[in-house]
Write an enzyme that holds these catalytic residues in place. Structure first.
Site, PDB file in Angstrom:
ATOM      1  N   GLY A 199       0.832  -1.451   0.090  1.00 32.69           N
ATOM      2  CA  GLY A 199       0.041   0.096   0.115  1.00 32.69           C
ATOM      3  C   GLY A 199       0.834   0.767  -0.442  1.00 32.69           C
ATOM      4  CG  ASN A 222      -0.152   1.940  -4.278  1.00 35.46           C
ATOM      5  OD1 ASN A 222      -0.584   0.527  -4.729  1.00 35.46           O
ATOM      6  ND2 ASN A 222       1.322   1.325  -3.194  1.00 35.46           N
ATOM      7  CG  ASP A 274      -4.869  -9.145  -7.210  1.00 32.81           C
ATOM      8  OD1 ASP A 274      -4.148 -10.066  -7.587  1.00 32.81           O
ATOM      9  OD2 ASP A 274      -3.771  -8.445  -5.672  1.00 32.81           O
TER      10      ASP A 274
END
Length: 226
Positions: A86, A114, A195
């Site tokens: 993240g 990100n 994903d």
């Protein structure tokens, strides 16, 4: 063409401390005379979930697989995983000095995905990565940059601005660049998790295999004599 969802997993596993502890342990051992041979060349793989190995075992993430492949090729080194799932370039800059501790010889820098997936300013991302490279070089560390590419769904202008970050910084600082860390892995269902973003163990090993010659050349590694 890379088409990725608009956000990486934001699960945060605070893994950077492990790199510092491992390197501190090596330094302590050397100071007490317990190290029987010179310290191996130490690389910190610094990045986000692609580096951390989100969804796979630590031993299956690309830094661990890269270390194993380089050792098998005869290089005396270790790669500490300082990936944080993240993380953005702003967060990475804030933790950089702690996550790249004393005893490090080189940094394999793979950050910025990100920022792109969240549509953040490419100019801000560039400044943050620039600052990390500058800090590393000021400490006498070697740096190699692993690039990322923007998906087409952000538009041609954003894509051009983002994709220019990595080659521009490589030229500015005179450092080696691998243009796209996910080359040959992105969009391949057989190499990614459900994903569609994060490599599975096979994909991570594919990244590692491709990076072996790049890392060896970038950091001037010499194989051990038999």
């Amino acid at each position: 063409m890379l088409h990725l969802p608009l956000i990486f997993s934001t699960r945060r596993a605070f893994v950077t401390g492990s790199a510092a502890l491992v390197l501190a342990g090596q330094e302590a051992a050397a100071q007490t005379g317990k190290a029987a041979r010179p310290k191996p060349f130490t690389i910190v793989a610094f990045g986000d979930s692609l580096t951390a190995g989100l969804g796979v075992k630590r031993s299956e993430a690309f830094p661990a697989r890269l270390e194993a492949r380089l050792k098998a090729a005869g290089y005396d080194l270790r790669i500490a995983n300082a990936g944080l799932s993240g993380d953005t370039t702003a967060g990475a800059l804030a933790r950089f000095d702690f996550a790249v501790p004393r005893g490090t010889d080189a940094v394999l820098l793979a950050i910025g995905a990100n920022d792109m997936l969240q549509g953040r300013s490419p100019e801000d991302a560039r400044k943050n990565i620039d600052a990390m490279i500058t800090r590393a070089k000021a400490r006498g560390l070697k740096v190699a940059l692993l690039g990322m590419r923007a998906p087409s769904n952000w538009g041609a202008d954003y894509r051009a601005r983002f994709d220019a970050i990595y080659p521009g910084l490589a030229r500015k600082h005179g450092i080696p660049l691998d243009p796209f860390v996910l080359e040959g892995v992105a969009l391949n269902p057989a190499l990614n998790q459900a994903d569609g973003i994060h490599p599975n163990p096979v994909g991570a090993d594919r990244i590692a295999a491709r990076l072996v010659p790049f890392v060896a050349k970038s950091f001037g590694l010499k194989p051990k004599r038999p």
